[in-house]
Motif scaffolding. Structure first.
Motif, PDB file in Angstrom:
ATOM      1  N   VAL A 127       0.959  -1.255   0.051  1.00 44.97           N
ATOM      2  CA  VAL A 127      -0.262   0.262   0.052  1.00 44.97           C
ATOM      3  C   VAL A 127       0.823   1.104  -0.048  1.00 44.97           C
ATOM      4  O   VAL A 127       0.466   2.274  -0.658  1.00 44.97           O
ATOM      5  CB  VAL A 127      -0.923   0.043   1.203  1.00 44.97           C
ATOM      6  N   ASP A 128       1.984   1.183   0.740  1.00 43.50           N
ATOM      7  CA  ASP A 128       2.799   2.326   0.955  1.00 43.50           C
ATOM      8  C   ASP A 128       4.266   2.184   0.327  1.00 43.50           C
ATOM      9  O   ASP A 128       5.124   1.542   0.843  1.00 43.50           O
ATOM     10  CB  ASP A 128       3.003   2.629   2.413  1.00 43.50           C
ATOM     11  N   GLU A 129       4.621   2.438  -0.938  1.00 47.58           N
ATOM     12  CA  GLU A 129       5.862   2.237  -1.363  1.00 47.58           C
ATOM     13  C   GLU A 129       7.078   3.011  -0.831  1.00 47.58           C
ATOM     14  O   GLU A 129       8.063   2.575  -1.312  1.00 47.58           O
ATOM     15  CB  GLU A 129       5.563   2.592  -2.954  1.00 47.58           C
ATOM     16  N   SER A 130       6.644   4.015   0.100  1.00 47.40           N
ATOM     17  CA  SER A 130       7.809   4.659   0.712  1.00 47.40           C
ATOM     18  C   SER A 130       8.692   3.951   1.883  1.00 47.40           C
ATOM     19  O   SER A 130       9.750   4.449   2.136  1.00 47.40           O
ATOM     20  CB  SER A 130       7.316   5.989   1.124  1.00 47.40           C
ATOM     21  N   LEU A 131       7.878   2.861   2.120  1.00 43.70           N
ATOM     22  CA  LEU A 131       8.450   2.113   3.110  1.00 43.70           C
ATOM     23  C   LEU A 131       9.435   1.034   2.529  1.00 43.70           C
ATOM     24  O   LEU A 131       8.921   0.209   1.761  1.00 43.70           O
ATOM     25  CB  LEU A 131       7.568   1.453   3.976  1.00 43.70           C
ATOM     26  N   SER A 132      10.599   0.421   3.243  1.00 42.14           N
ATOM     27  CA  SER A 132      11.326  -0.546   2.815  1.00 42.14           C
ATOM     28  C   SER A 132      10.678  -1.993   3.395  1.00 42.14           C
ATOM     29  O   SER A 132      10.066  -1.850   4.327  1.00 42.14           O
ATOM     30  CB  SER A 132      12.648  -0.312   3.287  1.00 42.14           C
ATOM     31  N   PRO A 133      11.171  -2.897   2.628  1.00 45.40           N
ATOM     32  CA  PRO A 133      10.728  -4.302   3.445  1.00 45.40           C
ATOM     33  C   PRO A 133      10.959  -4.452   4.876  1.00 45.40           C
ATOM     34  O   PRO A 133      10.176  -5.154   5.562  1.00 45.40           O
ATOM     35  CB  PRO A 133      11.280  -5.303   2.576  1.00 45.40           C
ATOM     36  N   THR A 134      12.243  -3.834   5.299  1.00 48.20           N
ATOM     37  CA  THR A 134      12.505  -3.958   6.468  1.00 48.20           C
ATOM     38  C   THR A 134      11.791  -3.341   7.407  1.00 48.20           C
ATOM     39  O   THR A 134      11.207  -3.689   8.452  1.00 48.20           O
ATOM     40  CB  THR A 134      14.096  -3.718   6.537  1.00 48.20           C
ATOM     41  N   GLU A 135      11.276  -1.921   6.866  1.00 54.20           N
ATOM     42  CA  GLU A 135      10.656  -1.139   7.767  1.00 54.20           C
ATOM     43  C   GLU A 135       9.309  -1.875   7.905  1.00 54.20           C
ATOM     44  O   GLU A 135       8.565  -1.791   9.013  1.00 54.20           O
ATOM     45  CB  GLU A 135      10.349   0.246   7.110  1.00 54.20           C
ATOM     46  N   MET A 136       8.862  -2.429   7.031  1.00 51.86           N
ATOM     47  CA  MET A 136       7.204  -3.043   7.128  1.00 51.86           C
ATOM     48  C   MET A 136       7.341  -4.323   7.811  1.00 51.86           C
ATOM     49  O   MET A 136       6.676  -4.598   8.714  1.00 51.86           O
ATOM     50  CB  MET A 136       7.109  -3.648   5.471  1.00 51.86           C
ATOM     51  N   SER A 137       8.719  -5.057   7.847  1.00 53.59           N
ATOM     52  CA  SER A 137       8.610  -6.028   8.811  1.00 53.59           C
ATOM     53  C   SER A 137       8.682  -5.908  10.304  1.00 53.59           C
ATOM     54  O   SER A 137       8.378  -6.431  10.842  1.00 53.59           O
ATOM     55  CB  SER A 137      10.209  -6.829   8.479  1.00 53.59           C
ATOM     56  N   VAL A 138       9.461  -4.559  10.466  1.00 56.03           N
ATOM     57  CA  VAL A 138       9.453  -4.105  11.732  1.00 56.03           C
ATOM     58  C   VAL A 138       8.008  -3.640  12.420  1.00 56.03           C
ATOM     59  O   VAL A 138       7.798  -4.207  13.669  1.00 56.03           O
ATOM     60  CB  VAL A 138      10.505  -2.749  12.054  1.00 56.03           C
ATOM     61  N   LEU A 139       7.392  -3.101  11.423  1.00 57.96           N
ATOM     62  CA  LEU A 139       5.941  -2.821  12.111  1.00 57.96           C
ATOM     63  C   LEU A 139       5.184  -4.014  12.160  1.00 57.96           C
ATOM     64  O   LEU A 139       4.110  -4.338  12.984  1.00 57.96           O
ATOM     65  CB  LEU A 139       5.370  -2.027  10.846  1.00 57.96           C
ATOM     66  N   SER A 153      -3.461   1.054  10.716  1.00 58.88           N
ATOM     67  CA  SER A 153      -4.460   1.193   9.636  1.00 58.88           C
ATOM     68  C   SER A 153      -3.634   0.938   8.515  1.00 58.88           C
ATOM     69  O   SER A 153      -4.004   0.154   7.337  1.00 58.88           O
ATOM     70  CB  SER A 153      -5.132   2.407   9.590  1.00 58.88           C
ATOM     71  N   MET A 154      -2.514   1.378   8.221  1.00 59.02           N
ATOM     72  CA  MET A 154      -1.547   1.069   7.023  1.00 59.02           C
ATOM     73  C   MET A 154      -1.182  -0.522   6.894  1.00 59.02           C
ATOM     74  O   MET A 154      -1.501  -0.952   5.580  1.00 59.02           O
ATOM     75  CB  MET A 154      -0.416   1.815   7.022  1.00 59.02           C
ATOM     76  N   LEU A 155      -0.967  -0.980   8.016  1.00 57.28           N
ATOM     77  CA  LEU A 155      -0.807  -2.558   7.838  1.00 57.28           C
ATOM     78  C   LEU A 155      -2.081  -3.274   7.561  1.00 57.28           C
ATOM     79  O   LEU A 155      -1.883  -4.274   6.940  1.00 57.28           O
ATOM     80  CB  LEU A 155      -0.137  -3.250   9.362  1.00 57.28           C
ATOM     81  N   ALA A 156      -3.081  -2.793   8.143  1.00 61.25           N
ATOM     82  CA  ALA A 156      -4.472  -3.607   7.978  1.00 61.25           C
ATOM     83  C   ALA A 156      -4.806  -3.408   6.201  1.00 61.25           C
ATOM     84  O   ALA A 156      -4.937  -4.489   5.675  1.00 61.25           O
ATOM     85  CB  ALA A 156      -5.490  -3.045   8.780  1.00 61.25           C
ATOM     86  N   ALA A 157      -4.416  -2.348   5.875  1.00 59.23           N
ATOM     87  CA  ALA A 157      -4.671  -2.185   4.617  1.00 59.23           C
ATOM     88  C   ALA A 157      -3.616  -2.797   3.539  1.00 59.23           C
ATOM     89  O   ALA A 157      -4.177  -3.577   2.392  1.00 59.23           O
ATOM     90  CB  ALA A 157      -4.589  -0.579   3.933  1.00 59.23           C
ATOM     91  N   SER A 158      -2.405  -2.978   3.958  1.00 63.73           N
ATOM     92  CA  SER A 158      -1.506  -3.665   3.071  1.00 63.73           C
ATOM     93  C   SER A 158      -1.920  -5.276   3.307  1.00 63.73           C
ATOM     94  O   SER A 158      -1.711  -6.035   2.282  1.00 63.73           O
ATOM     95  CB  SER A 158      -0.108  -3.440   3.902  1.00 63.73           C
ATOM     96  N   ARG A 159      -2.208  -5.795   4.468  1.00 64.41           N
ATOM     97  CA  ARG A 159      -2.630  -7.082   4.809  1.00 64.41           C
ATOM     98  C   ARG A 159      -3.680  -7.487   3.777  1.00 64.41           C
ATOM     99  O   ARG A 159      -3.868  -8.590   3.204  1.00 64.41           O
ATOM    100  CB  ARG A 159      -2.857  -7.195   6.112  1.00 64.41           C
ATOM    101  N   GLU A 160      -4.880  -6.750   3.664  1.00 62.63           N
ATOM    102  CA  GLU A 160      -6.193  -6.577   2.964  1.00 62.63           C
ATOM    103  C   GLU A 160      -5.772  -6.864   1.424  1.00 62.63           C
ATOM    104  O   GLU A 160      -6.095  -7.744   0.636  1.00 62.63           O
ATOM    105  CB  GLU A 160      -6.967  -5.646   3.086  1.00 62.63           C
ATOM    106  N   LYS A 161      -4.873  -5.953   1.002  1.00 62.18           N
ATOM    107  CA  LYS A 161      -4.118  -5.966  -0.483  1.00 62.18           C
ATOM    108  C   LYS A 161      -3.529  -7.418  -0.702  1.00 62.18           C
ATOM    109  O   LYS A 161      -3.716  -7.946  -1.791  1.00 62.18           O
ATOM    110  CB  LYS A 161      -3.288  -4.898  -0.716  1.00 62.18           C
ATOM    111  N   ARG A 162      -2.639  -7.817   0.105  1.00 61.27           N
ATOM    112  CA  ARG A 162      -1.854  -8.879  -0.137  1.00 61.27           C
ATOM    113  C   ARG A 162      -2.747 -10.114  -0.013  1.00 61.27           C
ATOM    114  O   ARG A 162      -2.645 -11.234  -0.971  1.00 61.27           O
ATOM    115  CB  ARG A 162      -0.686  -8.882   0.782  1.00 61.27           C
ATOM    116  N   ASN A 163      -3.560  -9.993   0.832  1.00 60.43           N
ATOM    117  CA  ASN A 163      -4.388 -11.342   1.042  1.00 60.43           C
ATOM    118  C   ASN A 163      -5.219 -11.594  -0.069  1.00 60.43           C
ATOM    119  O   ASN A 163      -5.485 -12.717  -0.703  1.00 60.43           O
ATOM    120  CB  ASN A 163      -5.295 -11.368   2.378  1.00 60.43           C
ATOM    121  N   ALA A 164      -5.801 -10.487  -0.661  1.00 64.26           N
ATOM    122  CA  ALA A 164      -6.624 -10.420  -1.656  1.00 64.26           C
ATOM    123  C   ALA A 164      -5.909 -11.073  -3.242  1.00 64.26           C
ATOM    124  O   ALA A 164      -6.334 -11.811  -3.741  1.00 64.26           O
ATOM    125  CB  ALA A 164      -7.304  -9.187  -2.240  1.00 64.26           C
TER     126      ALA A 164
END
Length: 154
Positions: A41-53, A113-124
């Motif tokens: 959902v947020d292209e500005s975050l690195s995979p590592t930053e997403m992993s930490v969240l 909320s960003m993680l929830a949106a990202s999870r929803e997109k990936r799950n879909a």
């Protein structure tokens, strides 16, 4: 020796079928992971930053040192990652409840909320991909999911 609850299996031997299965698992997981990473959902975050969240969402607040251990990075690297996440308003640093020399890292509502949106997109995306499997393939994949989860958090 048969598997018993609470007992781990002997390490895989270098036999051809075992190593072929390990190789297929590795390449499949890596390719799928790479494709999943593009469903952000947020292209500005690195995979590592997403992993930490994700770790904060799963485990709750933690010190930077605890996060570094969980994420398998050096503490100075985690300090930089936390600073970037804080600057983006995704985490906040708070005094440690028992040791005032330390800080705890807590995710913000914006991160949740960003993680929830990202999870929803990936799950879909993954559900659409899994829709291409037949019933037997889906049953085997669904049965393997807890095992893959266990390996991911070992």
């Amino acid at each position: 020796m048969p598997d018993t609850p609470g007992r781990t299996r002997a390490p895989l031997r270098d036999s051809e079928p075992d190593m072929a299965a390990v190789n297929a698992l590795r390449t499949g997981v890596m390719r799928l992971s790479r494709r999943l990473r593009h469903q952000r959902v947020d292209e500005s975050l690195s995979p590592t930053e997403m992993s930490v969240l994700g770790t904060l969402a799963r485990c709750g607040s933690a010190t930077p040192s605890e996060l570094a251990r969980k994420e398998h990075v050096q503490p100075p690297s985690m300090t930089r990652i936390v600073a970037m996440l804080e600057a983006k308003g995704l985490v906040r640093l708070e005094p440690h409840p028992e040791d005032r020399r330390q800080k705890t890292v807590t995710q913000t509502e914006r991160a949740e909320s960003m993680l929830a949106a990202s999870r929803e997109k990936r799950n879909a995306w993954l559900a659409e991909l899994a829709g291409q499997l037949d019933e037997d393939e889906w049953a085997r994949l669904a049965a393997a999911a807890p095992v893959l989860e266990k390996l991911a958090h070992s």
